[in-house]
Design a protein around this motif. Structure first.
Motif, PDB file in Angstrom:
ATOM      1  N   LEU A   1       7.533   1.930  -2.109  1.00  0.00           N
ATOM      2  CA  LEU A   1       7.115   3.242  -1.623  1.00  0.00           C
ATOM      3  C   LEU A   1       5.643   3.229  -1.229  1.00  0.00           C
ATOM      4  CD1 LEU A   1       7.886   6.171  -1.086  1.00  0.00           C
ATOM      5  CD2 LEU A   1       7.298   6.698  -3.471  1.00  0.00           C
ATOM      6  N   ALA A   2       4.820   2.552  -2.018  1.00  0.00           N
ATOM      7  CA  ALA A   2       3.398   2.461  -1.683  1.00  0.00           C
ATOM      8  C   ALA A   2       3.212   1.770  -0.335  1.00  0.00           C
ATOM      9  CB  ALA A   2       2.647   1.711  -2.776  1.00  0.00           C
ATOM     10  N   ALA A   3       3.957   0.667  -0.117  1.00  0.00           N
ATOM     11  CA  ALA A   3       3.843  -0.058   1.146  1.00  0.00           C
ATOM     12  C   ALA A   3       4.226   0.826   2.328  1.00  0.00           C
ATOM     13  CB  ALA A   3       4.721  -1.303   1.110  1.00  0.00           C
ATOM     14  N   PHE A   4       5.271   1.626   2.162  1.00  0.00           N
ATOM     15  CA  PHE A   4       5.709   2.527   3.231  1.00  0.00           C
ATOM     16  C   PHE A   4       4.596   3.516   3.588  1.00  0.00           C
ATOM     17  CE2 PHE A   4       7.402   6.762   4.239  1.00  0.00           C
ATOM     18  CZ  PHE A   4       8.065   6.497   5.428  1.00  0.00           C
ATOM     19  N   HIS A   5       4.016   4.169   2.577  1.00  0.00           N
ATOM     20  CA  HIS A   5       2.990   5.169   2.852  1.00  0.00           C
ATOM     21  C   HIS A   5       1.695   4.532   3.359  1.00  0.00           C
ATOM     22  CE1 HIS A   5       5.092   8.731   1.630  1.00  0.00           C
ATOM     23  NE2 HIS A   5       5.382   8.234   0.437  1.00  0.00           N
ATOM     24  N   LEU A   6       1.334   3.374   2.813  1.00  0.00           N
ATOM     25  CA  LEU A   6       0.133   2.689   3.282  1.00  0.00           C
ATOM     26  C   LEU A   6       0.254   2.323   4.756  1.00  0.00           C
ATOM     27  CD1 LEU A   6      -0.482   0.384   0.195  1.00  0.00           C
ATOM     28  CD2 LEU A   6      -2.040   2.182   0.991  1.00  0.00           C
ATOM     29  N   ASP A   7       1.408   1.837   5.157  1.00  0.00           N
ATOM     30  CA  ASP A   7       1.602   1.470   6.562  1.00  0.00           C
ATOM     31  C   ASP A   7       1.605   2.704   7.464  1.00  0.00           C
ATOM     32  OD1 ASP A   7       1.620  -1.222   6.034  1.00  0.00           O
ATOM     33  OD2 ASP A   7       3.789  -1.358   5.830  1.00  0.00           O
ATOM     34  N   LYS A   8       2.085   3.835   6.961  1.00  0.00           N
ATOM     35  CA  LYS A   8       2.005   5.080   7.723  1.00  0.00           C
ATOM     36  C   LYS A   8       0.546   5.487   7.942  1.00  0.00           C
ATOM     37  CE  LYS A   8       6.237   6.314   8.626  1.00  0.00           C
ATOM     38  NZ  LYS A   8       6.714   6.472  10.031  1.00  0.00           N
ATOM     39  N   LEU A   9      -0.279   5.277   6.927  1.00  0.00           N
ATOM     40  CA  LEU A   9      -1.693   5.586   7.057  1.00  0.00           C
ATOM     41  C   LEU A   9      -2.376   4.641   8.036  1.00  0.00           C
ATOM     42  CD1 LEU A   9      -2.446   6.280   3.292  1.00  0.00           C
ATOM     43  CD2 LEU A   9      -2.504   7.969   5.144  1.00  0.00           C
ATOM     44  N   VAL A  10      -1.915   3.406   8.096  1.00  0.00           N
ATOM     45  CA  VAL A  10      -2.439   2.464   9.095  1.00  0.00           C
ATOM     46  C   VAL A  10      -2.035   2.906  10.497  1.00  0.00           C
ATOM     47  CG1 VAL A  10      -2.299   0.096   9.966  1.00  0.00           C
ATOM     48  CG2 VAL A  10      -2.521   0.511   7.503  1.00  0.00           C
ATOM     49  N   GLU A  11      -0.767   3.282  10.660  1.00  0.00           N
ATOM     50  CA  GLU A  11      -0.291   3.759  11.961  1.00  0.00           C
ATOM     51  C   GLU A  11      -1.082   4.979  12.429  1.00  0.00           C
ATOM     52  OE1 GLU A  11       3.884   4.561  11.829  1.00  0.00           O
ATOM     53  OE2 GLU A  11       4.382   2.567  11.054  1.00  0.00           O
ATOM     54  N   GLY A  12      -1.468   5.844  11.487  1.00  0.00           N
ATOM     55  CA  GLY A  12      -2.219   7.042  11.835  1.00  0.00           C
ATOM     56  C   GLY A  12      -3.691   6.805  12.050  1.00  0.00           C
ATOM     57  N   GLY A  13      -4.173   5.571  11.793  1.00  0.00           N
ATOM     58  CA  GLY A  13      -5.574   5.254  12.013  1.00  0.00           C
ATOM     59  C   GLY A  13      -6.493   5.573  10.852  1.00  0.00           C
ATOM     60  N   LEU A  14      -5.922   6.003   9.713  1.00  0.00           N
ATOM     61  CA  LEU A  14      -6.749   6.345   8.559  1.00  0.00           C
ATOM     62  C   LEU A  14      -7.116   5.119   7.727  1.00  0.00           C
ATOM     63  CD1 LEU A  14      -4.825   9.564   7.534  1.00  0.00           C
ATOM     64  CD2 LEU A  14      -7.172   9.490   8.363  1.00  0.00           C
ATOM     65  N   LEU A  15      -6.277   4.104   7.749  1.00  0.00           N
ATOM     66  CA  LEU A  15      -6.548   2.848   7.057  1.00  0.00           C
ATOM     67  C   LEU A  15      -6.447   1.690   8.041  1.00  0.00           C
ATOM     68  CD1 LEU A  15      -4.501   3.171   3.715  1.00  0.00           C
ATOM     69  CD2 LEU A  15      -6.927   3.692   4.084  1.00  0.00           C
TER      70      LEU A  15
END
Length: 205
Positions: A43-57
């Motif tokens: 679950l962490a990997a899913f949300h972290l990658d979403k944050l990468v896609e959004g440009g936040l990480l």
């Protein structure tokens, strides 16, 4: 759109992960992030990658320390706070444009000293809460280690890049004012990816 990136943080798990990575002061792996957020690694990997896609990480790949050469396996994925700045207002506002114009006017008029003193007075008149709480509320993201505080974010980053002598001097003066009466002392300590000011313990109040 900025508002779409910011909307990603409405999810509480995603927000916890972002705040942990942004305040870590180093690249964060999935295991470390999942433990900090209290969720599974998947679950962490899913949300972290979403944050990468959004440009936040930002995501980087490298092998963990101590593992190199043949047989070390594939590089692991790590995350860090992105340097991209997001703002959102409805209706749109352009405060940065006005701030840039004011900074340019101050510099051209030779009013740097007066601006720096005004920043120091603003710090003295600021909140009397614990200093690190005040810094967090102002967006600095303080990281305390060994009686030193590094500020992982500069709230004035865009202006500091455009007018570094003026804005960094005002930033230092503001933090000196905020630190008065505490056991902390503000000093210049520029470094990549963080605020140009740091704080040290003085053991004096």
């Amino acid at each position: 759109m900025d508002i779409e990136a910011i909307a990603l943080l409405q999810d509480p798990v995603r927000r916890r992960l972002y705040e942990f990575v942004a305040g870590a002061g180093a690249d964060v792996g999935r295991n470390e992030a999942s433990s900090a957020a209290g969720v599974s690694r998947t679950l962490a990997a899913f949300h972290l990658d979403k944050l990468v896609e959004g440009g936040l990480l930002d995501a980087v790949f490298r092998r963990p320390e101590g593992r190199a050469g043949p047989g070390a396996g594939r590089p692991a994925k790590y995350y860090r706070r992105a340097e991209t700045e997001f703002t959102a207002s409805v209706p749109p506002r352009d405060y940065r444009g006005v701030a840039s114009l004011l900074a340019e006017t101050v510099a051209e008029a030779g009013l740097d000293d007066r601006a720096v003193e005004a920043a120091r007075e603003a710090g003295r008149a600021g909140e009397r809460e614990p200093l690190l709480d005040v810094l967090r509320a102002r967006g600095y993201v303080p990281l305390e280690r060994d009686e030193q505080v590094r500020l992982l974010n500069c709230p004035f980053h865009a202006l500091a890049e455009e007018f570094p002598p003026l804005v960094c001097a005002m930033n230092l003066a503001l933090l000196e004012g905020l630190a008065e009466g505490t056991s902390w002392r503000a000093r210049m300590a520029p470094g990549a990816g963080r605020c140009c000011v740091a704080l040290s313990k003085t053991n004096e109040v």
